[in-house]
Design a protein around this motif. Structure first.
Motif, short mmCIF file in Angstrom:
data_model
loop_
_atom_site.label_atom_id
_atom_site.label_comp_id
_atom_site.label_asym_id
_atom_site.label_seq_id
_atom_site.Cartn_x
_atom_site.Cartn_y
_atom_site.Cartn_z
N ASP A 1 1.04 -1.06 -0.08
CA ASP A 1 -0.10 0.06 0.19
C ASP A 1 0.73 1.31 -0.06
OD1 ASP A 1 -2.37 -1.71 0.07
OD2 ASP A 1 -2.50 -1.12 2.20
N ALA A 2 0.57 2.20 -0.67
CA ALA A 2 1.12 3.74 -0.74
C ALA A 2 1.16 4.05 0.56
CB ALA A 2 0.53 4.49 -2.00
N VAL A 3 -0.12 4.07 1.10
CA VAL A 3 -0.33 4.79 2.66
C VAL A 3 -0.86 3.73 3.61
CG1 VAL A 3 -1.85 6.27 3.84
CG2 VAL A 3 -1.12 6.87 1.64
N CYS A 4 -0.21 3.61 4.74
CA CYS A 4 -0.59 2.63 5.74
C CYS A 4 -1.97 2.52 6.05
CB CYS A 4 0.48 2.75 6.75
SG CYS A 4 0.30 1.58 8.05
N LYS A 5 -2.56 1.42 6.22
CA LYS A 5 -3.89 1.63 6.69
C LYS A 5 -4.14 1.77 8.32
CE LYS A 5 -6.05 -1.04 3.02
NZ LYS A 5 -5.56 -2.08 2.43
N GLY A 6 -2.91 1.28 8.92
CA GLY A 6 -2.99 1.30 10.26
C GLY A 6 -2.72 2.73 10.88
N CYS A 7 -1.42 3.30 10.41
CA CYS A 7 -1.21 4.70 10.93
C CYS A 7 -1.30 5.96 10.04
CB CYS A 7 0.35 4.86 11.22
SG CYS A 7 1.45 4.52 9.95
N GLY A 8 -1.52 5.65 8.71
CA GLY A 8 -1.98 6.68 7.82
C GLY A 8 -0.75 7.32 7.25
N ARG A 9 0.44 7.04 7.59
CA ARG A 9 1.66 7.40 6.81
C ARG A 9 1.80 6.72 5.50
NH1 ARG A 9 6.23 6.23 10.90
NH2 ARG A 9 4.94 4.36 11.26
N VAL B 1 3.62 15.22 10.21
CA VAL B 1 3.01 14.00 9.67
C VAL B 1 1.98 13.67 11.06
CG1 VAL B 1 3.26 11.50 9.49
CG2 VAL B 1 4.89 13.20 8.60
N TRP B 2 2.00 13.83 12.02
CA TRP B 2 0.92 13.56 13.01
C TRP B 2 -0.24 14.58 12.88
CZ3 TRP B 2 -0.06 10.15 16.54
CH2 TRP B 2 0.74 9.38 17.14
N ARG B 3 0.13 15.65 12.49
CA ARG B 3 -0.97 16.71 12.44
C ARG B 3 -1.91 16.22 11.26
NH1 ARG B 3 2.03 20.45 13.38
NH2 ARG B 3 2.56 20.98 11.20
N ARG B 4 -1.05 15.99 9.98
CA ARG B 4 -1.83 15.45 8.95
C ARG B 4 -2.61 14.50 9.00
NH1 ARG B 4 -0.97 11.61 5.60
NH2 ARG B 4 1.08 11.60 6.15
N ILE B 5 -2.30 13.32 9.72
CA ILE B 5 -3.01 11.94 9.68
C ILE B 5 -4.22 12.12 10.74
CG2 ILE B 5 -0.91 10.35 8.92
CD1 ILE B 5 -0.45 9.84 11.96
N ARG B 6 -3.82 12.96 11.79
CA ARG B 6 -4.95 13.35 12.74
C ARG B 6 -6.16 14.22 12.04
NH1 ARG B 6 -1.18 14.96 16.85
NH2 ARG B 6 -1.09 13.03 18.30
N ALA B 7 -5.82 14.92 11.15
CA ALA B 7 -6.80 15.70 10.11
C ALA B 7 -7.37 14.88 9.43
CB ALA B 7 -6.16 17.00 9.78
N GLU B 8 -6.80 14.02 8.91
CA GLU B 8 -7.55 13.09 7.76
C GLU B 8 -8.43 12.01 8.55
OE1 GLU B 8 -4.03 11.47 5.73
OE2 GLU B 8 -3.74 13.04 4.30
N GLY B 9 -8.05 11.53 9.86
CA GLY B 9 -8.47 10.75 10.42
C GLY B 9 -9.06 9.54 10.02
N SER B 10 -8.40 8.93 8.83
CA SER B 10 -8.93 7.75 8.22
C SER B 10 -8.02 6.54 8.31
CB SER B 10 -8.89 7.88 6.69
OG SER B 10 -7.28 8.50 6.30
N ALA B 11 -7.01 6.75 9.31
CA ALA B 11 -6.13 5.74 9.59
C ALA B 11 -6.91 4.87 10.58
CB ALA B 11 -4.92 5.93 10.21
N ASP C 1 -3.43 2.20 24.17
CA ASP C 1 -2.44 1.29 24.97
C ASP C 1 -1.09 1.73 24.86
OD1 ASP C 1 -4.62 -0.16 25.83
OD2 ASP C 1 -4.47 -1.69 24.58
N GLY C 2 -0.74 2.18 23.71
CA GLY C 2 0.49 2.80 23.35
C GLY C 2 0.96 3.80 23.94
N GLY C 3 -0.01 4.58 24.74
CA GLY C 3 0.22 5.81 25.24
C GLY C 3 -0.18 6.92 24.61
N GLU C 4 -0.75 6.66 23.28
CA GLU C 4 -1.48 7.75 22.38
C GLU C 4 -2.91 7.71 22.74
OE1 GLU C 4 -2.08 10.77 19.48
OE2 GLU C 4 -0.56 10.12 20.89
N VAL C 5 -3.65 8.84 23.04
CA VAL C 5 -4.88 9.02 23.05
C VAL C 5 -5.45 9.41 21.82
CG1 VAL C 5 -6.83 10.14 24.16
CG2 VAL C 5 -4.72 10.13 25.48
N ALA C 6 -6.50 8.38 21.37
CA ALA C 6 -6.87 8.18 19.83
C ALA C 6 -7.42 9.97 19.46
CB ALA C 6 -8.02 7.49 19.89
N SER C 7 -8.05 10.54 20.48
CA SER C 7 -8.65 11.86 19.87
C SER C 7 -7.50 12.87 20.16
CB SER C 7 -9.71 12.35 21.03
OG SER C 7 -9.26 12.38 22.34
N LYS C 8 -6.43 12.47 20.36
CA LYS C 8 -5.42 13.69 20.79
C LYS C 8 -5.15 14.30 19.42
CE LYS C 8 -0.80 14.41 22.40
NZ LYS C 8 0.32 13.46 22.96
#
Length: 141
Positions: A85-93, A112-122, A134-141
């Motif tokens: 895949d050109a873009v990861c389905k898991g993280c959006g990168r 990159v974090w800002r872009r994938i959060r804005a897209e919100g499709s990952a 669980d990895g320390g990241e809050v999904a809505s962050k």
């Protein structure tokens, strides 16, 4: 060099405000003052980004202290770029972002974090949000 977005600067300021509250309600701790000066210049100039290189050493150190408290990578261990895949389905990168992530500067990573959060499709933001949390990241962050 990459630019630091005003929202990341605000997050760093708020982190420092919680860490070093003002004793008299007016005086700012030196790291907070350094970041506030950058923020004030950005607001005055109506800019939403500032180049990493434009920060004073004190502001850069204060921003990096906050940055070190954020998750380094958006990876949730479901990498579809390894499947072509050109873009990861898991993280959006993108494939290039995944491959070159270790060489990115802190500001490039935050962009990159800002872009994938804005897209919100990952998947990290929907199907596997609990895995990301669980990895320390809050999904809505």
């Amino acid at each position: 060099m990459a630019a630091i977005h005003i929202t990341d600067l605000e997050a760093a300021i708020n982190w420092w405000r919680a860490r070093t509250p003002s004793a008299d309600g007016v005086t700012l701790a030196p790291p907070l003052r350094a970041l506030a000066e950058v923020y004030a210049h950005m607001a005055w100039a109506r800019r939403s980004e500032v180049e990493e290189s434009a920060l004073t050493p004190e502001a850069w150190a204060a921003w990096l202290a906050w940055y070190d408290t954020t998750p380094d990578t958006p990876c949730i261990a479901i990498c579809s770029t390894s499947q072509g895949d050109a873009v990861c389905k898991g993280c959006g990168r993108s494939f290039d972002e995944v491959q070159h992530w270790p060489a990115f500067s802190p500001a490039e990573k935050r962009a990159v974090w800002r872009r994938i959060r804005a897209e919100g499709s990952a998947w990290r933001f929907n199907r596997y949000a609990e895995r990301a949390a669980d990895g320390g990241e809050v999904a809505s962050k």
